[in-house]
Write a protein that holds these residues in place. Structure first.
Motif, PDB file in Angstrom:
ATOM      1  N   ASN A 115       0.816  -1.227   0.000  1.00 28.49           N
ATOM      2  CA  ASN A 115       0.000   0.000   0.000  1.00 28.49           C
ATOM      3  C   ASN A 115       0.844   1.267   0.000  1.00 28.49           C
ATOM      4  O   ASN A 115       1.286   1.751   1.044  1.00 28.49           O
ATOM      5  N   LEU A 116       1.071   1.837  -1.179  1.00 28.58           N
ATOM      6  CA  LEU A 116       1.764   3.116  -1.298  1.00 28.58           C
ATOM      7  C   LEU A 116       0.939   4.205  -0.624  1.00 28.58           C
ATOM      8  O   LEU A 116      -0.248   4.378  -0.913  1.00 28.58           O
ATOM      9  N   VAL A 117       1.571   4.952   0.282  1.00 31.88           N
ATOM     10  CA  VAL A 117       0.873   6.001   1.033  1.00 31.88           C
ATOM     11  C   VAL A 117       1.079   7.362   0.385  1.00 31.88           C
ATOM     12  O   VAL A 117       0.132   8.099   0.122  1.00 31.88           O
ATOM     13  N   LEU A 118       2.310   7.731   0.108  1.00 30.40           N
ATOM     14  CA  LEU A 118       2.628   8.980  -0.577  1.00 30.40           C
ATOM     15  C   LEU A 118       4.062   8.940  -1.060  1.00 30.40           C
ATOM     16  O   LEU A 118       4.850   8.086  -0.638  1.00 30.40           O
ATOM     17  N   SER A 119       4.413   9.863  -1.953  1.00 32.63           N
ATOM     18  CA  SER A 119       5.775   9.927  -2.474  1.00 32.63           C
ATOM     19  C   SER A 119       6.128  11.367  -2.816  1.00 32.63           C
ATOM     20  O   SER A 119       5.252  12.234  -2.944  1.00 32.63           O
ATOM     21  N   ASN A 120       7.433  11.606  -2.943  1.00 34.57           N
ATOM     22  CA  ASN A 120       7.932  12.938  -3.294  1.00 34.57           C
ATOM     23  C   ASN A 120       9.282  12.753  -3.971  1.00 34.57           C
ATOM     24  O   ASN A 120       9.939  11.723  -3.826  1.00 34.57           O
ATOM     25  N   GLN A 121       9.705  13.762  -4.727  1.00 31.25           N
ATOM     26  CA  GLN A 121      10.985  13.672  -5.419  1.00 31.25           C
ATOM     27  C   GLN A 121      11.623  15.049  -5.525  1.00 31.25           C
ATOM     28  O   GLN A 121      10.940  16.083  -5.486  1.00 31.25           O
ATOM     29  N   ALA A 122      12.935  15.055  -5.638  1.00 31.04           N
ATOM     30  CA  ALA A 122      13.684  16.315  -5.737  1.00 31.04           C
ATOM     31  C   ALA A 122      14.977  16.043  -6.492  1.00 31.04           C
ATOM     32  O   ALA A 122      15.524  14.936  -6.450  1.00 31.04           O
ATOM     33  N   MET A 123      15.461  17.088  -7.187  1.00 34.82           N
ATOM     34  CA  MET A 123      16.708  16.967  -7.935  1.00 34.82           C
ATOM     35  C   MET A 123      17.905  17.222  -7.020  1.00 34.82           C
ATOM     36  O   MET A 123      17.822  17.976  -6.045  1.00 34.82           O
ATOM     37  N   LEU A 124      19.015  16.577  -7.347  1.00 34.83           N
ATOM     38  CA  LEU A 124      20.245  16.718  -6.568  1.00 34.83           C
ATOM     39  C   LEU A 124      21.431  16.789  -7.525  1.00 34.83           C
ATOM     40  O   LEU A 124      21.562  15.951  -8.426  1.00 34.83           O
ATOM     41  N   HIS A 125      22.283  17.803  -7.341  1.00 33.41           N
ATOM     42  CA  HIS A 125      23.485  17.938  -8.169  1.00 33.41           C
ATOM     43  C   HIS A 125      24.654  17.239  -7.470  1.00 33.41           C
ATOM     44  O   HIS A 125      24.899  17.433  -6.278  1.00 33.41           O
ATOM     45  N   LEU A 126      25.365  16.441  -8.237  1.00 37.87           N
ATOM     46  CA  LEU A 126      26.527  15.722  -7.716  1.00 37.87           C
ATOM     47  C   LEU A 126      27.755  16.120  -8.519  1.00 37.87           C
ATOM     48  O   LEU A 126      27.832  15.849  -9.725  1.00 37.87           O
ATOM     49  N   ALA A 127      28.710  16.772  -7.858  1.00 36.77           N
ATOM     50  CA  ALA A 127      29.974  17.084  -8.518  1.00 36.77           C
ATOM     51  C   ALA A 127      30.760  15.803  -8.753  1.00 36.77           C
ATOM     52  O   ALA A 127      30.507  14.769  -8.118  1.00 36.77           O
ATOM     53  N   ALA A 128      31.729  15.860  -9.642  1.00 31.70           N
ATOM     54  CA  ALA A 128      32.543  14.684  -9.946  1.00 31.70           C
ATOM     55  C   ALA A 128      33.306  14.230  -8.710  1.00 31.70           C
ATOM     56  O   ALA A 128      33.869  15.045  -7.979  1.00 31.70           O
ATOM     57  N   ASN A 129      33.283  12.917  -8.469  1.00 27.62           N
ATOM     58  CA  ASN A 129      34.016  12.308  -7.353  1.00 27.62           C
ATOM     59  C   ASN A 129      33.692  12.960  -6.012  1.00 27.62           C
ATOM     60  O   ASN A 129      34.565  13.154  -5.163  1.00 27.62           O
ATOM     61  N   CYS A 130      32.433  13.305  -5.812  1.00 28.68           N
ATOM     62  CA  CYS A 130      31.983  13.944  -4.567  1.00 28.68           C
ATOM     63  C   CYS A 130      30.650  13.344  -4.138  1.00 28.68           C
ATOM     64  O   CYS A 130      29.971  12.673  -4.909  1.00 28.68           O
ATOM     65  N   SER A 131      30.276  13.617  -2.912  1.00 24.81           N
ATOM     66  CA  SER A 131      28.962  13.226  -2.408  1.00 24.81           C
ATOM     67  C   SER A 131      28.182  14.476  -2.032  1.00 24.81           C
ATOM     68  O   SER A 131      28.759  15.544  -1.792  1.00 24.81           O
ATOM     69  N   ASN A 132      26.871  14.336  -1.979  1.00 23.36           N
ATOM     70  CA  ASN A 132      26.010  15.456  -1.627  1.00 23.36           C
ATOM     71  C   ASN A 132      24.806  14.912  -0.863  1.00 23.36           C
ATOM     72  O   ASN A 132      24.538  13.712  -0.867  1.00 23.36           O
ATOM     73  N   ARG A 133      24.109  15.817  -0.211  1.00 26.84           N
ATOM     74  CA  ARG A 133      23.018  15.430   0.687  1.00 26.84           C
ATOM     75  C   ARG A 133      21.698  15.996   0.196  1.00 26.84           C
ATOM     76  O   ARG A 133      21.594  17.163  -0.148  1.00 26.84           O
ATOM     77  N   ASN A 134      20.692  15.136   0.163  1.00 26.22           N
ATOM     78  CA  ASN A 134      19.340  15.549  -0.204  1.00 26.22           C
ATOM     79  C   ASN A 134      18.450  15.509   1.031  1.00 26.22           C
ATOM     80  O   ASN A 134      18.471  14.542   1.789  1.00 26.22           O
ATOM     81  N   MET A 135      17.690  16.593   1.240  1.00 22.98           N
ATOM     82  CA  MET A 135      16.758  16.664   2.357  1.00 22.98           C
ATOM     83  C   MET A 135      15.342  16.801   1.809  1.00 22.98           C
ATOM     84  O   MET A 135      15.066  17.667   0.975  1.00 22.98           O
ATOM     85  N   GLN A 136      14.460  15.943   2.277  1.00 20.20           N
ATOM     86  CA  GLN A 136      13.055  16.027   1.897  1.00 20.20           C
ATOM     87  C   GLN A 136      12.189  15.810   3.131  1.00 20.20           C
ATOM     88  O   GLN A 136      12.589  15.097   4.067  1.00 20.20           O
TER      89      GLN A 136
END
Length: 476
Positions: free
Chosen positions: A277-298
């Motif tokens: 039972n899917l309740v809800l969903s959301n999505q957002a874009m995230l930019h990732l530089a080369a050979n780096c990590s980044n954080r997405n907050m939703q």
């Protein structure tokens, strides 16, 4: 149909399954050899009939010991391994079958080895070996190359095997374990004066994790404060509305930058049915530089949430996806429970605005004969028996328990407290101190999303450490 064609099709299907699985349990088909056959003949001194006989705090000064193994020692051991008769075993495994009543627990050195096979596509991916627990000083080699040493038998560790596992070849993973007394490794107190046994072996699950070049990071491997992997919190919780804040750390190991979509979908979880039972969903874009990590907050806002209570332990599954050009690159499921905790002198313990009287007990992770090498079913049985006996709270002492007991607590509505390894012992050596802080970090990073945990025991139990250590533990 030609037999070779059938085999080729089956191989292609297997490769696709392996790539989409993401995580492969590799508990089966290990080889084991116990190098040291001796059993300690010392008299166990911690048995007594009153509190005074038990309470014996030890503080020792820095002793300048090193955890590295002497080269001559390794040469002698490897020479013995060449002539050894290896035993075929499956994990979880204990290196010694103990007596029903353990008086002289086995201590010594043992080795495990495993032959791993990866296909050509897998060898190009990020490959991690995840050890749930190895007692207590572990050294790991891959194809003869020493890749890591991990000190501490109760915390997980992850080996980055990317580029080390070769396609189409027998890849040998060799693990050396030493569970002898060591004042540098928490709990540190000699076993004959300790209030519990820590046994030995690869007594928890081992997994091969296969990740693409753009992936959700591992909370242990990333080693980021309040980061790595997926971290879920609940800023606002009521019976009418709840905010679910999701922090997702994503890594890009490619040489070019990428824009990806991070999609979060919330499902209900049902016993014997899992995610439904899917309740809800959301999505957002995230930019990732080369050979780096980044954080997405939703933040997902859920109306009329089914809250997690001890008497109604409602669970959800958070499905996290990393998507690029319509293709799912990586995905993970995180089981969560929505609740808000409060504690005060006036109200006591409050969950979701309702005071609850805590009725608790203590649990040690130990079974007859096999020591700590419990199956997931045995872990669940313990939690079930505790809950069925009328308790709503369990203290997991005096060390970090297996994740399966916390999974059981989540399902059964059993509130829990988790502790770092320690009992009536403190060593001011910097190695010991730093390992205790690592225990705090790894415990919380591994288990922070379990709804059953209501507090962390980040103190060395009954050890009276100095104030400087306590302040460091808070900052860990």
């Amino acid at each position: 149909m030609n037999r070779k064609i059938i085999l080729s099709i089956l191989l292609m299907i297997f490769q696709c399954i392996a790539l989409t699985a993401g995580e492969r349990n590799i508990n089966s088909d290990w080889s084991f050899y116990r190098l040291s056959q001796t059993i300690s003949n010392t008299i166990i001194k911690n048995q007594g009939t009153d509190w005074n006989s038990q309470y014996n705090v030890e503080h020792i000064k820095g002793i300048n010991m090193r955890l590295q193994i002497a080269e001559d020692t390794l040469k002698a051991e490897f020479y013995a391994l060449k002539k050894a008769s290896w035993e075929k075993v499956n994990l979880p495994h204990t290196p010694f079958i103990e007596n029903l009543v353990v008086v002289h627990q086995w201590q010594g050195i043992c080795y495990y080895k495993k032959i791993l096979h990866v296909n050509r596509e897998e060898a190009k991916q990020q490959l991690w070996l995840e050890f749930g627990g190895a007692m207590s000083l572990a050294d790991v080699w891959i194809n003869g190359q020493h890749v890591t040493q991990h000190a501490g038998g109760y915390t997980p560790f992850v080996v980055n095997a990317t580029g080390l596992l070769k396609a189409g070849k027998d890849n040998e993973v060799l693990v050396r374990l030493d569970n002898r007394d060591n004042p540098l490794i928490p709990p540190g107190k000699p076993l004959e004066r300790l209030d519990f046994c820590y046994y030995g072996g690869l007594y928890r699950n081992v997994n091969l994790i296969i990740k693409p070049s753009i992936h959700i990071t591992n909370s242990i491997l990333a080693e980021k404060p309040a980061g790595g992997g997926i971290f879920v919190t609940y800023p606002k919780v009521s019976e009418t509305k709840a905010d679910i804040q999701i922090q997702t750390d994503v890594s890009n190991t490619e040489s070019i930058s990428k824009n990806v979509m991070v999609k979060q979908s919330l499902y209900e979880w049902k016993k014997n049915r899992g995610k439904t039972n899917l309740v809800l969903s959301n999505q957002a874009m995230l930019h990732l530089a080369a050979n780096c990590s980044n954080r997405n907050m939703q933040t997902l806002t859920l109306n009329h949430p089914k809250l997690w209570f001890p008497d109604s332990p409602n669970l959800y599954v958070l499905h996290s996806e990393i998507i690029s050009d319509g293709k799912v690159l990586d995905e993970e499921d995180t089981r969560i429970g929505i609740r808000r905790l409060e504690m005060s002198r006036e109200k006591g313990f409050v969950i979701n605005g309702k005071p609850i009287r805590l009725v608790g007990t203590n649990r040690m992770m130990e079974y007859p004969y096999v020591g700590n090498a419990l199956s997931d079913n045995a872990q669940y049985r313990d939690a079930y028996q505790i809950r069925n006996s009328g308790f709503n709270m369990v203290r997991l002492g005096f060390y970090i328990h297996d994740t399966s007991i916390l999974d059981a607590c989540d399902e059964l509505g059993l509130l829990s407290c988790e502790a770092i390894p320690g009992w009536q012992f403190y060593n001011d050596d910097s190695t010991f101190v730093n390992l205790t802080y690592n225990n705090v970090r790894d415990m919380i990073r591994r288990d922070r999303n379990h709804p059953s945990i209501i507090w962390w025991e980040t103190i060395l139990n009954e050890s009276v450490p100095p104030t400087s250590w306590k302040l460091g533990a808070i900052k860990a």
